[in-house]
Design a protein around this motif. Structure first.
Motif, PDB file in Angstrom:
ATOM      1  N   HIS A 275      17.791  26.513 -13.989  1.00  0.00           N
ATOM      2  CA  HIS A 275      18.888  27.216 -14.677  1.00  0.00           C
ATOM      3  C   HIS A 275      20.132  27.307 -13.794  1.00  0.00           C
ATOM      4  CE1 HIS A 275      15.274  29.005 -16.884  1.00  0.00           C
ATOM      5  NE2 HIS A 275      15.875  28.211 -17.754  1.00  0.00           N
ATOM      6  N   ASN A 276      20.582  26.143 -13.342  1.00  0.00           N
ATOM      7  CA  ASN A 276      21.760  26.047 -12.475  1.00  0.00           C
ATOM      8  C   ASN A 276      21.591  26.866 -11.205  1.00  0.00           C
ATOM      9  OD1 ASN A 276      24.328  24.932 -11.887  1.00  0.00           O
ATOM     10  ND2 ASN A 276      25.305  26.861 -12.437  1.00  0.00           N
TER      11      ASN A 276
ATOM     12  N   LEU B 155      17.781  16.833 -14.304  1.00  0.00           N
ATOM     13  CA  LEU B 155      17.860  16.711 -15.757  1.00  0.00           C
ATOM     14  C   LEU B 155      16.865  17.626 -16.461  1.00  0.00           C
ATOM     15  CD1 LEU B 155      18.144  12.814 -15.839  1.00  0.00           C
ATOM     16  CD2 LEU B 155      19.988  14.445 -16.330  1.00  0.00           C
ATOM     17  N   GLY B 156      15.907  18.189 -15.685  1.00  0.00           N
ATOM     18  CA  GLY B 156      14.889  19.061 -16.257  1.00  0.00           C
ATOM     19  C   GLY B 156      15.115  20.527 -15.947  1.00  0.00           C
ATOM     20  N   PRO B 157      14.372  21.094 -14.995  1.00  0.00           N
ATOM     21  CA  PRO B 157      14.469  22.525 -14.691  1.00  0.00           C
ATOM     22  C   PRO B 157      15.886  23.031 -14.450  1.00  0.00           C
ATOM     23  CG  PRO B 157      12.588  21.587 -13.559  1.00  0.00           C
ATOM     24  CD  PRO B 157      13.306  20.439 -14.202  1.00  0.00           C
ATOM     25  N   GLN B 158      16.720  22.250 -13.803  1.00  0.00           N
ATOM     26  CA  GLN B 158      18.102  22.665 -13.581  1.00  0.00           C
ATOM     27  C   GLN B 158      18.795  23.022 -14.902  1.00  0.00           C
ATOM     28  OE1 GLN B 158      20.206  23.530 -11.425  1.00  0.00           O
ATOM     29  NE2 GLN B 158      22.215  22.625 -11.702  1.00  0.00           N
ATOM     30  N   CYS B 159      18.418  22.297 -15.960  1.00  0.00           N
ATOM     31  CA  CYS B 159      18.984  22.543 -17.288  1.00  0.00           C
ATOM     32  C   CYS B 159      18.002  23.310 -18.185  1.00  0.00           C
ATOM     33  CB  CYS B 159      19.350  21.217 -17.947  1.00  0.00           C
ATOM     34  SG  CYS B 159      20.628  20.289 -17.058  1.00  0.00           S
ATOM     35  N   GLY B 160      16.924  23.811 -17.590  1.00  0.00           N
ATOM     36  CA  GLY B 160      15.934  24.569 -18.359  1.00  0.00           C
ATOM     37  C   GLY B 160      15.106  23.713 -19.291  1.00  0.00           C
ATOM     38  N   ILE B 161      15.054  22.413 -19.054  1.00  0.00           N
ATOM     39  CA  ILE B 161      14.389  21.467 -19.959  1.00  0.00           C
ATOM     40  C   ILE B 161      13.006  21.097 -19.416  1.00  0.00           C
ATOM     41  CG2 ILE B 161      14.497  19.111 -20.890  1.00  0.00           C
ATOM     42  CD1 ILE B 161      17.600  19.490 -20.911  1.00  0.00           C
TER      43      ILE B 161
ATOM     44  N   ALA C  15      35.263  30.202 -12.796  1.00  0.00           N
ATOM     45  CA  ALA C  15      34.035  30.686 -12.150  1.00  0.00           C
ATOM     46  C   ALA C  15      33.565  29.692 -11.105  1.00  0.00           C
ATOM     47  CB  ALA C  15      32.945  30.917 -13.194  1.00  0.00           C
ATOM     48  N   PRO C  16      34.354  29.474 -10.051  1.00  0.00           N
ATOM     49  CA  PRO C  16      34.016  28.451  -9.054  1.00  0.00           C
ATOM     50  C   PRO C  16      32.670  28.686  -8.381  1.00  0.00           C
ATOM     51  CG  PRO C  16      35.770  29.899  -8.254  1.00  0.00           C
ATOM     52  CD  PRO C  16      35.603  30.185  -9.701  1.00  0.00           C
ATOM     53  N   GLU C  17      32.208  29.926  -8.358  1.00  0.00           N
ATOM     54  CA  GLU C  17      30.927  30.237  -7.708  1.00  0.00           C
ATOM     55  C   GLU C  17      29.731  29.660  -8.454  1.00  0.00           C
ATOM     56  OE1 GLU C  17      31.640  33.484 -10.730  1.00  0.00           O
ATOM     57  OE2 GLU C  17      32.865  32.328  -9.294  1.00  0.00           O
ATOM     58  N   LEU C  18      29.944  29.185  -9.683  1.00  0.00           N
ATOM     59  CA  LEU C  18      28.830  28.651 -10.475  1.00  0.00           C
ATOM     60  C   LEU C  18      28.556  27.180 -10.184  1.00  0.00           C
ATOM     61  CD1 LEU C  18      29.304  30.358 -13.968  1.00  0.00           C
ATOM     62  CD2 LEU C  18      28.144  31.177 -11.905  1.00  0.00           C
ATOM     63  N   ALA C  19      29.374  26.550  -9.374  1.00  0.00           N
ATOM     64  CA  ALA C  19      29.119  25.141  -9.012  1.00  0.00           C
ATOM     65  C   ALA C  19      28.099  25.124  -7.878  1.00  0.00           C
ATOM     66  CB  ALA C  19      30.403  24.455  -8.580  1.00  0.00           C
TER      67      ALA C  19
ATOM     68  N   LEU D  74      25.810  19.452 -15.895  1.00  0.00           N
ATOM     69  CA  LEU D  74      25.359  19.993 -17.178  1.00  0.00           C
ATOM     70  C   LEU D  74      24.815  21.411 -17.005  1.00  0.00           C
ATOM     71  CD1 LEU D  74      23.574  16.859 -18.657  1.00  0.00           C
ATOM     72  CD2 LEU D  74      25.574  18.001 -19.631  1.00  0.00           C
ATOM     73  N   GLY D  75      24.040  21.629 -15.929  1.00  0.00           N
ATOM     74  CA  GLY D  75      23.518  22.966 -15.667  1.00  0.00           C
ATOM     75  C   GLY D  75      24.629  23.967 -15.438  1.00  0.00           C
ATOM     76  N   CYS D  76      25.663  23.541 -14.728  1.00  0.00           N
ATOM     77  CA  CYS D  76      26.824  24.398 -14.490  1.00  0.00           C
ATOM     78  C   CYS D  76      27.494  24.758 -15.817  1.00  0.00           C
ATOM     79  CB  CYS D  76      27.796  23.688 -13.563  1.00  0.00           C
ATOM     80  SG  CYS D  76      29.293  24.605 -13.211  1.00  0.00           S
ATOM     81  N   ALA D  77      27.679  23.758 -16.682  1.00  0.00           N
ATOM     82  CA  ALA D  77      28.294  23.999 -17.994  1.00  0.00           C
ATOM     83  C   ALA D  77      27.451  24.963 -18.822  1.00  0.00           C
ATOM     84  CB  ALA D  77      28.465  22.676 -18.735  1.00  0.00           C
TER      85      ALA D  77
END
Length: 413
Positions: free
Chosen positions: A264-265, A322-328, A409-413, A355-358
Motif C-alpha cells: 500500500h505504497n 505491481l502486487g502488494p505495493q498496489c494492494g493487489i 503531498a511530496p512525502e507520499l513518493a 501507481l501505488g503513490c497515485a
C-alpha cells in the motif's frame, strides 16, 4: 544461447558512436582506466564524469549514453554476464547506472568492447550492429513504434540469429521517465529512465555478436578462484536451493516475514496475502522453467506460462511493485502486467511505485481518480497510457516524486 568463442583473444576497446554524423571510432582502452575504475559501472561513471558538461538536459544530444561491461564479463567467472547503462538520468538529473543480466553483455565483450559510448542524436531511427570488428549504423525506421519482442525478432532476422539485442519500446521512444532498455525480451536495465535517453537519440537498439575469447592474465589462478566461488555458491542454501527452485520470488515470503515487503505504497511492511503472490505459488501455478543469465550457475530467473503465453518472470521486484505495493494479490494479473511492461519497455518497479503513490493520493483525497488499492480495473490500459504519454498516463510517466509533488503531498513518493 551464444556462439562458442573462437581462440582469437579479445582486447578491450572503447567504441565511440556519434549518432549526429554517423561517425564510429574504436580506441583501445588505457590499461590503467580498466584497472582503476572497476566494472562497467566504474568505467562508465568515470567516462561520463570526465566528459559531460554540467547543466545539460538529459534528453538533449549533449548527453552521453554508455553501455559498459567489466573485465570478467564473458570469462568463466560465475554471475559475470551483466552489463550496465550509464547516463545522466532524466528522472533524477544525476549520473545514473542501470544494470541488466541476460546474454547481451557477454556478446559485447566477446566483440572486444569494454564500452560503447553514444553521443549526439540521429535524425531518424537507427540501430547499431556490432559483429566482432565490423560495426555499422543501420536504419530502424520500420521498427519505430514496435514493441520489444517484435523489435528483437526482426533485428535478429536482419543480422544474425545468434546475436543479442538491447532495445527500447514505445516508452523509450516517447521519452518517458520510467522507460527501460530491454534485452532477451525480459531482462531490463530499468531504473532512471535510461530508455528515454536512448529514445531521445533516436536509437532503437544495439545488436551485438562476438566470437572472440576474452584473454585473462593468469588462467590457472582464475580457474582456482572460479572453482572456489562455485563451491561457495553450492554451500549456500539460498544460491544452491532456494533461488534455483523458486527464483527471486522466493524472497516475497522472506521479506514479508521480516516486515519489509512494500505494501500500500509503503504504508505497511507486510501483505495479508503474501502467500498468494509468493515464489512457491508462482512455481505451483505458472513457472515453466528456470532462466540462467550468461555464466551463472544459480538460474534465479523464471520463464512462466500464463494464459497460454510464455513470458519472462515475474521477478521478486516486479511482484512486490505491481502486487502488494498496489494492494493487489492476483498473481496471474501481476504476471500479465509484468509482461506488458517488458513489451512496452517500461520499468516495472517504477510503474508499480508510481501507481501505488497515485492510489495513496486518491486514498487521502489529494487526487480524484478511479485508481484504488487492490483493484486491477483499467491498470493494464493505464500502463499503455504511461508508455504512450496519454492522458493521466503522461502524469504517471514522470514518476512518483513529480506526481506526489504536483498534488501537494511530496512525502507520499
Amino acid at each position: 544461447m551464444s556462439d562458442t568463442p573462437s581462440q582469437q583473444y579479445s582486447e578491450a576497446d572503447l567504441l565511440y558512436v556519434s549518432l549526429t554524423d554517423k561517425n564510429i571510432t574504436r580506441k583501445p582502452i588505457p590499461e590503467n582506466l580498466f584497472r582503476q575504475y572497476l566494472g562497467g559501472r566504474g568505467l562508465g561513471v568515470k567516462l561520463l564524469y570526465d566528459n559531460l558538461k554540467p547543466g545539460i538536459n538529459p534528453l538533449s544530444p549533449d548527453n552521453w549514453l554508455i553501455f559498459a561491461v567489466g573485465p570478467s564479463t564473458a570469462t568463466s567467472v560465475p554471475t559475470s554476464g551483466r552489463f550496465v547503462v550509464i547516463t545522466k538520468s532524466p528522472a533524477t538529473g544525476t549520473i545514473f547506472d542501470a544494470h541488466a543480466g541476460g546474454y547481451f553483455g557477454a556478446q559485447l565483450r566477446r566483440a572486444g568492447i569494454a564500452a560503447v559510448i553514444f553521443t549526439g542524436a540521429a535524425k531518424s531511427p537507427v540501430y547499431l550492429w556490432i559483429n566482432d570488428d565490423q560495426v555499422e549504423i543501420r536504419d530502424a525506421s520500420k521498427l519505430w513504434g514496435r514493441e520489444t519482442d517484435v523489435t528483437t525478432d526482426e533485428l535478429l532476422k536482419a543480422t544474425d540469429e545468434k546475436a543479442q539485442v538491447a532495445c527500447i519500446g514505445p516508452a523509450g521512444e516517447n521519452m518517458i521517465n520510467l522507460a527501460a532498455i530491454i534485452t532477451d525480451k525480459h531482462r531490463a536495465a530499468g531504473r532512471g529512465g535510461v530508455g528515454a535517453v536512448m529514445g531521445s537519440k533516436k536509437l532503437k537498439a544495439i545488436v551485438a555478436k562476438g566470437t572472440k575469447t576474452v584473454g585473462v592474465a593468469d588462467s590457472e589462478q582464475l580457474k582456482k578462484t572460479v572453482e572456489r566461488a562455485r563451491l561457495l555458491i553450492k554451500k549456500n542454501g539460498v544460491t544452491d536451493k532456494s533461488l534455483p527452485v523458486y527464483g527471486t520470488p522466493v524472497l516475497v515470503s522472506v521479506i514479508n516475514e521480516a516486515g519489509m515487503l512494500p505494501t500500500h505504497n509503503f504504508q505497511e511492511g507486510t501483505f495479508n496475502d503474501a502467500d498468494g503472490v509468493s515464489g512457491e505459488k508462482l512455481l505451483e501455478r505458472f513457472a515453466l522453467k528456470p532462466y540462467h543469465c550468461h555464466g551463472c550457475p544459480i538460474g534465479c530467473g523464471r520463464m512462466s506460462r500464463v494464459r497460454g503465453k510464455d513470458m519472462g518472470g515475474p521477478e521478486f521486484e516486479s511482484i512486490w511493485a505491481l502486487g502488494p505495493q498496489c494492494g493487489i494479490n492476483d498473481l496471474e494479473w501481476i504476471a500479465l502486467a509484468n509482461d506488458k511492461c517488458n513489451l512496452l519497455g517500461i520499468d516495472t518497479i517504477s510503474v508499480g511505485s508510481t501507481l501505488g503513490c497515485a492510489m495513496e493520493l486518491v486514498q487521502r483525497g489529494k487526487l480524484e481518480h478511479s485508481l484504488k488499492f487492490g483493484d486491477t480495473t483499467g491498470i493494464l490500459e493505464m500502463i499503455e497510457d504511461i508508455a504512450h504519454a496519454r492522458g493521466f498516463g503522461a502524469e504517471l510517466g514522470k514518476g512518483s516524486k513529480r506526481l506526489a509533488a504536483e498534488y501537494g503531498a511530496p512525502e507520499l513518493a
